[in-house]
Design a protein around this motif. Structure first.
Motif, mmCIF file in Angstrom:
data_model
loop_
_atom_site.group_PDB
_atom_site.id
_atom_site.type_symbol
_atom_site.label_atom_id
_atom_site.label_comp_id
_atom_site.label_asym_id
_atom_site.label_seq_id
_atom_site.Cartn_x
_atom_site.Cartn_y
_atom_site.Cartn_z
ATOM 1 N N GLY A 35 -5.004 5.299 0.735
ATOM 2 C CA GLY A 35 -4.002 4.276 0.373
ATOM 3 C C GLY A 35 -4.598 3.769 -0.844
ATOM 4 N N GLN A 58 -6.122 -0.963 1.865
ATOM 5 C CA GLN A 58 -4.904 -1.173 2.997
ATOM 6 C C GLN A 58 -4.711 -2.766 2.963
ATOM 7 O OE1 GLN A 58 -7.067 1.086 4.103
ATOM 8 N NE2 GLN A 58 -8.282 -0.509 5.354
ATOM 9 N N GLN A 111 0.530 5.523 -0.064
ATOM 10 C CA GLN A 111 -0.659 6.550 0.467
ATOM 11 C C GLN A 111 -0.553 7.714 -0.637
ATOM 12 O OE1 GLN A 111 0.031 8.697 4.154
ATOM 13 N NE2 GLN A 111 -1.999 9.298 4.368
ATOM 14 N N SER A 142 -10.061 4.271 -0.304
ATOM 15 C CA SER A 142 -9.008 3.938 0.643
ATOM 16 C C SER A 142 -8.603 2.309 1.037
ATOM 17 C CB SER A 142 -9.090 4.688 2.221
ATOM 18 O OG SER A 142 -8.007 4.405 2.602
ATOM 19 N N THR A 157 0.883 -1.271 -0.034
ATOM 20 C CA THR A 157 0.116 -0.086 -0.096
ATOM 21 C C THR A 157 0.984 1.184 0.033
ATOM 22 O OG1 THR A 157 -1.551 -1.049 1.330
ATOM 23 C CG2 THR A 157 -1.866 1.371 1.228
#
Length: 167
Positions: free
Chosen positions: A82, A105, A76, A103, A74
């Motif tokens: 992420g 992860q 950002q 997002s 991952t």
């Protein structure tokens, strides 16, 4: 197996390193550091290869494919979300698998390498707060899967729900 003499693999640790992860074939280690760089080190040659670097934050979750040829991780985004990335160990080329609009992860490969599983915060379960004059979003995280090759069987095969109408 923990037997035998220990061997130092690297000697250039000038900055904090995150936890190393052994490749399934036990020939490589992946780790990242506080310079926001993801590394793979060959155990036999002790050669370190820079796999990728983040411009915004540390890379802290990474996982090997069952055949030790790929690493998923991952990174950002500028948005703070992420994104899931996939890197080929041999070519050292990386590509982004998920959008910067959600997002994600903690990506991990399935045991046969046909699927990639990850967590994503993309459910917007809107509720009204009982205590404040405000809305809140809850239970946003779910597990998602990506099929990595077209020959893999579907995780949930399609079943028709059509019914015939009788006259």
């Amino acid at each position: 197996d923990g037997l035998g003499k220990e061997t130092q693999i690297t000697n250039n640790g000038k900055i904090w390193r995150f936890a190393p992860v052994w490749s399934p074939d036990s020939k490589k280690l992946a780790f990242s550091d506080k310079n926001q760089t993801l590394w793979v080190v060959d155990i036999k040659s002790k050669k370190m290869n820079k796999l990728d670097r983040s411009d915004t934050n540390d890379i802290q979750d990474y996982s090997w494919s069952p055949d030790s040829q790929w690493l998923t991780y991952t990174k950002q985004e500028d948005s703070g979300y992420g994104s899931i990335w996939l890197a080929n160990i041999e070519t050292k080329k990386s590509r982004q698998l998920s959008s910067a609009n959600t997002s994600e992860q903690e990506p991990v490969f399935g045991s046969n390498g046909n699927y990639l599983f990850f967590l994503s915060n993309r459910d917007y379960n809107l509720s009204f707060s009982s205590y404040e004059f405000n809305y809140l979003y809850h239970r946003a995280t779910r597990v998602y899967a990506v099929q990595l090759n077209s020959s893999a069987p579907a995780l949930y095969p399609y079943q028709s729900d059509e019914v015939e109408l009788s006259k």
